[in-house]
Design a protein around this motif. Structure first.
Motif, short mmCIF file in Angstrom:
data_model
loop_
_atom_site.label_atom_id
_atom_site.label_comp_id
_atom_site.label_asym_id
_atom_site.label_seq_id
_atom_site.Cartn_x
_atom_site.Cartn_y
_atom_site.Cartn_z
N UNK A 134 103.86 -37.06 -38.04
CA UNK A 134 103.17 -37.84 -37.12
C UNK A 134 101.87 -37.62 -38.00
N UNK A 135 101.06 -38.61 -37.78
CA UNK A 135 99.39 -38.88 -38.32
C UNK A 135 98.73 -37.58 -37.50
N UNK A 136 97.65 -36.94 -38.67
CA UNK A 136 97.58 -35.86 -37.91
C UNK A 136 95.78 -36.66 -37.11
N UNK A 137 95.52 -36.11 -35.86
CA UNK A 137 94.93 -36.59 -34.60
C UNK A 137 95.10 -38.33 -34.34
N UNK A 138 96.44 -38.51 -34.10
CA UNK A 138 96.55 -39.96 -33.61
C UNK A 138 98.02 -39.70 -32.38
N UNK A 139 97.60 -40.42 -31.62
CA UNK A 139 98.41 -39.70 -30.37
C UNK A 139 99.98 -40.67 -30.78
N UNK A 140 100.70 -39.89 -30.44
CA UNK A 140 102.48 -39.71 -30.18
C UNK A 140 102.83 -39.92 -28.65
N UNK A 141 104.42 -40.40 -28.94
CA UNK A 141 105.16 -40.08 -27.68
C UNK A 141 105.90 -39.59 -27.62
N UNK A 142 106.43 -38.92 -26.13
CA UNK A 142 106.94 -38.03 -26.35
C UNK A 142 108.13 -38.14 -24.91
N UNK A 143 109.28 -38.19 -24.99
CA UNK A 143 109.82 -39.00 -24.11
C UNK A 143 111.17 -38.09 -24.06
N UNK A 144 112.02 -37.82 -22.73
CA UNK A 144 112.70 -36.99 -22.34
C UNK A 144 114.32 -37.92 -21.79
N UNK A 145 115.34 -37.15 -22.47
CA UNK A 145 116.32 -37.34 -21.39
C UNK A 145 116.69 -36.99 -20.59
N UNK A 146 117.24 -37.31 -18.84
CA UNK A 146 118.11 -36.98 -18.65
C UNK A 146 119.84 -36.64 -18.43
N UNK A 147 120.07 -35.92 -18.22
CA UNK A 147 121.89 -36.30 -18.26
C UNK A 147 122.65 -35.08 -16.90
#
Length: 717
Positions: A433-446
């Protein structure tokens, strides 16, 4: 202190107005009174002591030393005899202590020593032995055969002995005592055994006994009984039989108010009556009563435990039979048997229903489980074991219970969280990812649907987590390097965790990769397989590129795709990307999955991931929109050029760009980036460029447009 041998008689010290005073009770603590002081002292002088200003006060400490008698002693084999140390006065003190004795269970007391002595029972309480309690050596003991009225002095050793303790033979019929101590502080212990059997030669007969009746200041009914005991005559020097210390006769007494204590929730008043306490509601005793039935309603009294009175006022103070009142339902309560508000799909949930008031055969109860099913019962007592139910789907259910009769109703609600067992949580995010740029973290459940889930996020080594109810979170990293992100998913009573490490750079490029279709047939769709393929692809394309500058990740799903990240140095930003794209487009990147299975890797498009220098803030979302607008305008200019039409106000020029070598252009749209050397484009009126495509032989024109004060590069084909 419990008085041995007589039920219901206790001695107690109580603090009254900062003074410690001794009290006695004969009815197991219901009524207490001060001890009557002796009428005369040891010399026969009259003692002036008037209650409540003056009375007898005793030290009630039981000896922790098994070889000492303690401050107070009594025996079951000598009922009514109590020996204790104490003082006469307004309160208990530790000065001027004397030894006192009572032969009638505390009604009258006599002084027997004006110094502290240790007193022991001999011959089952028929005689008393006294040893002076002093730090000085002694050689005498005192023996009494008339309950301490007279004492005979005996010498037990020729040399004075520092007494450390006294041992008695096992059992109650003690006739042998052992005194141990030392003649000096440096000498060893000395044991002196005293055998009193020569004094008590003959067994006691009935002529050696007299009777005495237990009483409380003349009242002979104690704990509902009249009790007469036997005791030895004065100076009777015979051996007591074991069965001759029991009471001779016991008669039941008619019950009086003194035989009753206040019932639970009631307090005794000054006049002796029992009335409800301020916190107690007498009607609550009938809450389990069914309409049409009867119950025992308290009068505020109950007979003292171990009290044996009969008849008399027994009926007056005993609970009375009453009919259950008719009441509207009130105080309805609903719980789960586990006491929690969570349950698991497919498993029994037991609901417990309670009703404080309004119970009866005419009161019905309905339990609605919140999933479209409900059940009704004729009355609450029929569901004492609870109501069982199984939920087939996860969710939050509103469970309610309603009690109804002809006088009214009551309703209660709880919210039950039904979930299934969470087995795994997987965290996904871009590898770079790029510094100081927002990134999405996503979870998957089982499994994917487990009910209500709470998420706990840790970024790097921060101690406090970020808590969310959503499996997606956005975060921006302010420093370059490797960063660790940890997430925990909590559902029901289970918690699972996953963790990923990503790289943060100020600048990088990324390309989307595709594979030949034969790889999809062998894709097992597990993370471990994707990690292995990522390593294989990386090893195939690192030729000519430093391994530290290249990252590859295979994405979940079919068809199989991947993303490659290039972290070039500033001086070689475009060159490394061009080298990789050239190799991919010429089918130079391939690997053997297994014998006979050759997999080709090729590029499909540039990834939506950032492709620019993170330090250049001019590339914002607004700039992207303007870039698209510039592309559309470029297309319009191309049409004008194609048909050689001229529109007033717009000048178009075409010229060959001589300072750039021809290169292979992959079949992928590329967004232009700023000059790698850092030179900015100036406000020129026009830029002429011509690129030759190796495969198509078509001309690609790139126009520089100046629009609203912003500069863009737009491909036109």
């Amino acid at each position: 202190k419990i008085v041995a041998g007589i039920k219901g008689v206790f001695l107690s010290n109580k603090v009254v107005e900062n003074q410690v005073k001794t009290y006695i009770t004969y009815n197991k603590g219901r009524d207490w009174r001060l001890l009557q002081a002796p009428t005369t002292d040891l010399q026969g002088n009259k003692v002036y002591c008037e209650q409540p200003f003056c009375s007898l006060h005793l030290h009630l400490h039981v000896s922790e030393n098994p070889y000492a008698s303690g401050n107070i002693i009594s025996k079951d084999t000598a009922p009514g005899i109590i020996v204790a140390s104490g003082v006469v006065g307004s309160e208990l003190t530790s000065s001027n202590v004397s030894i006192f004795i009572t032969s009638d269970a505390g009604n009258t007391w006599r002084e027997i020593f004006q110094e502290e002595y240790s007193v022991f029972f001999l011959n089952q309480g028929g005689s008393l032995v006294a040893i002076r309690h002093t730090p000085l050596p002694i050689r005498h003991i005192w023996l009494s055969f008339d309950e301490g009225r007279n004492w005979d002095k005996y010498s037990f050793t020729s040399s004075p002995l520092y007494v450390d303790g006294v041992l008695g033979e096992p059992g109650e019929d003690i006739l042998i005592m052992t005194i141990f101590g030392h003649f000096s502080h440096r000498s060893e212990w000395q044991l002196v055994k005293i055998d009193f059997r020569s004094i008590f030669q003959l067994p006691c007969t009935s002529e050696d006994y007299v009777t005495w009746q237990l009483h409380n200041e003349g009242e002979v009914c104690i704990m509902g009984m009249k009790r007469i005991f036997q005791k030895l005559r004065a100076n009777a020097r015979c051996v007591k039989a074991r069965d001759q210390y029991i009471s001779q006769m016991s008669d039941s007494c008619p019950c009086t108010e003194a035989d009753f204590e206040c019932d639970y929730g009631f307090e005794r008043q000054i006049d002796g009556s029992c009335t409800p306490a301020f916190w107690f509601t007498p009607s609550a005793t009938s809450r389990d009563c069914l309409t049409g039935d009867s119950f025992l309603n308290t009068t505020g009294y109950h007979k003292a435990l171990s009290n044996n009175c009969s008849e008399g006022s027994l009926l007056k103070y005993s609970p009375r039979q009453q009919n259950c009142p008719s009441q509207a339902p009130r105080g309805l309560q609903l719980f789960t048997s586990e006491g929690t508000l969570v349950a698991t799909v497919g498993k029994n949930v037991t609901f417990l229903v309670f009703l404080e008031e309004g119970l009866g055969s005419m009161t019905s109860v309905t339990v609605d489980f919140g999933d479209g099913t409900a059940i009704s019962y004729g009355n609450v007592s029929s569901i004492d074991d609870g109501v069982k139910h199984i939920y087939s789907k996860v969710g939050i259910y509103q469970v309610s219970a309603m009690a109804t009769n002809s006088l009214g109703f009551d309703r209660v609600v709880l919210y039950l969280h039904v979930s299934c067992q969470l087995e795994q949580v997987q965290l996904s995010a871009p590898l770079v990812v790029v510094k100081n740029k927002a990134v999405n973290f996503t979870t998957m459940l089982h499994p994917s649907n487990v009910g209500t889930v709470s998420y706990f996020w840790w970024f790097d080594n921060k101690t406090d987590p970020v808590v969310t109810l959503d499996g997606v979170i956005t975060f921006a990293f302010s420093k370059e390097g490797n960063h660790t992100v940890t997430v925990q998913a909590s559902a029901g009573n289970t918690v699972h965790q996953d963790q990923i490490t990503l790289a943060v750079y100020d600048y990088f490029r990324s390309h989307a990769l595709a594979f030949s279709s034969n790889l999809d047939e062998l894709n097992p769709r597990v993370s471990e397989w994707r990690e292995d393929i990522s390593r294989v692809v990386k090893s195939c394309i690192v030729t000519g590129i430093s391994e530290d500058q290249l990252l590859v990740t295979v994405l979940p799903g079919v068809p199989t795709t991947a993303e490659v990240f290039i972290v070039p140095e500033r001086r070689s930003r475009d060159r490394l990307s061009q080298v990789l794209l050239s190799a991919l487009n010429q089918d130079l990147v391939q690997f053997t999955l297994k014998p006979g299975v050759q997999v080709n890797v090729y590029t499909t498009r540039l990834s939506p991931a950032p492709l620019l220098d993170g330090s250049d803030s001019s590339y914002s979302s607004t700039a992207v929109i303007m870039l698209v607008s510039a592309a559309l305008m470029g297309l319009a200019i191309f049409v004008i050029y194609k048909f050689k039409r001229k529109i007033p106000g717009i000048n178009t020029y075409m010229a060959e760009q001589t300072d750039k070598e021809q290169e292979v252009i992959p079949t992928v749209t590329s967004i232009a980036v700023p000059n790698p050397e850092g030179d900015e484009l100036t406000s020129l009126d026009h830029v002429d460029a011509q690129l030759n495509s190796k495969d198509r032989g078509i001309d690609v024109c790139i126009f520089y447009l100046k629009l609203q004060g912003l500069s863009f590069l737009a491909p036109v084909g």
